[in-house]
Design an enzyme around this catalytic site. Sequence first.
Site, short mmCIF file in Angstrom:
data_model
loop_
_atom_site.label_atom_id
_atom_site.label_comp_id
_atom_site.label_asym_id
_atom_site.label_seq_id
_atom_site.Cartn_x
_atom_site.Cartn_y
_atom_site.Cartn_z
N ARG A 101 0.82 -1.22 0.00
CA ARG A 101 0.00 0.00 0.00
C ARG A 101 0.84 1.26 0.00
O ARG A 101 0.55 2.23 -0.71
CB ARG A 101 -0.96 -0.02 1.19
CG ARG A 101 -1.80 1.24 1.36
CD ARG A 101 -2.42 1.76 0.08
NE ARG A 101 -3.08 0.73 -0.71
CZ ARG A 101 -3.35 0.84 -2.00
NH1 ARG A 101 -2.96 1.91 -2.68
NH2 ARG A 101 -3.96 -0.13 -2.64
N LYS A 138 2.41 25.23 -3.95
CA LYS A 138 1.20 24.60 -3.40
C LYS A 138 1.37 23.08 -3.45
O LYS A 138 0.79 22.38 -4.27
CB LYS A 138 -0.04 25.04 -4.18
CG LYS A 138 -0.33 26.52 -4.07
CD LYS A 138 -1.53 26.93 -4.91
CE LYS A 138 -1.79 28.43 -4.80
NZ LYS A 138 -2.92 28.86 -5.65
N LYS A 170 5.25 39.65 -3.42
CA LYS A 170 3.85 39.38 -3.69
C LYS A 170 2.97 40.49 -3.10
O LYS A 170 3.48 41.41 -2.44
CB LYS A 170 3.46 38.01 -3.13
CG LYS A 170 4.24 36.87 -3.79
CD LYS A 170 4.00 35.55 -3.11
CE LYS A 170 2.59 35.05 -3.28
NZ LYS A 170 2.32 34.65 -4.69
N GLU A 198 5.20 40.14 -8.28
CA GLU A 198 3.84 39.76 -8.65
C GLU A 198 3.06 41.01 -9.03
O GLU A 198 3.04 41.98 -8.27
CB GLU A 198 3.17 39.05 -7.48
CG GLU A 198 1.75 38.58 -7.77
CD GLU A 198 1.10 37.95 -6.56
OE1 GLU A 198 1.17 36.71 -6.44
OE2 GLU A 198 0.54 38.69 -5.73
N ASP A 219 -0.55 37.92 -12.30
CA ASP A 219 -1.48 37.14 -11.51
C ASP A 219 -2.93 37.49 -11.83
O ASP A 219 -3.34 38.66 -11.77
CB ASP A 219 -1.21 37.38 -10.02
CG ASP A 219 -1.97 36.42 -9.13
OD1 ASP A 219 -2.00 35.22 -9.45
OD2 ASP A 219 -2.53 36.88 -8.12
#
Length: 290
Positions: A101, A138, A170, A198, A219
């Site tokens: 597994r 992510k 960002k 960004e 973005d």
Amino acid sequence: MTGFDPPADDVRAAVERALAEDVGPDGDLTSSLLPPADVTAAIVARAAGRLAGRACAMEVFRQVDPGVTVQWVADDGDPVSSGQQLAVVTGPRASVFTAERTALNFLSHLSGIATEVARYTVAAAAVTGRARVRDTRKTTPGLRALEKAAVRAGGGDNHRAGLSEWVMLKDNHLAAITIAEGVASARQRWPGRAVYVECDRIDQVDEALAAGADALLLDNMAPEEVRACVERAGGHGCLLEVSGGITLDTVSEYAATGVDFISVGRLTNSAPALDIALDVVNVPNNPEEE
């Protein structure tokens, strides 16, 4: 080993954690009931896709029992079809079943990522343009190196591996400093590091270009806005990357804008697992029972 393998230390540590989680302190209770004998089993794809995660599966069998052998007939990065045999596993059946597994979990998860990446790269390559498909940060905590290797196996590129790799200003950072201040400070402190900015508005693109940013992350912009940014950036030697809500239906349209990269978070955080199984093909009788 293949060119898509993640670092060996990351594989070893991930497998140790996974086996500790699955096997626990008392071992595989059910498999311990089995009489001793070797078994031969096949790792088989139940659906079409792209293979990734061989190094992890190999390490699972090695950590459970070095006496288990795995003979692969497909490499990471290979397209696979439903019903295709990927490998043959031979060894003590209790060991094979204990490892089964965890090995399949790694293969299914990482092959699912490679399969999703391959879909996006094929769609992006269907139009004129140079855009390459990239992942993002992510990722599953603790599995980033493994998942980014799977992205490469699917034909994609990797975004930064961590916060220390390069500077990326960002929106939350830019709430505290201006683009010009951020770029200037980064150049002063880390002159050898790339500086990304960004941008979600065209005026930010102009400011970032004037500040001398190395790359812009466009973005959540519509394709027509991205085209305008590509025109503005012409001659600046600045890389352009687009991200935000890009799907299989829209990736080719963004690829046609002239950007260098298209980053897609779902490649690692939402890719469905590829169905991969282990089928026993030979279980000898217990010699004591003959």
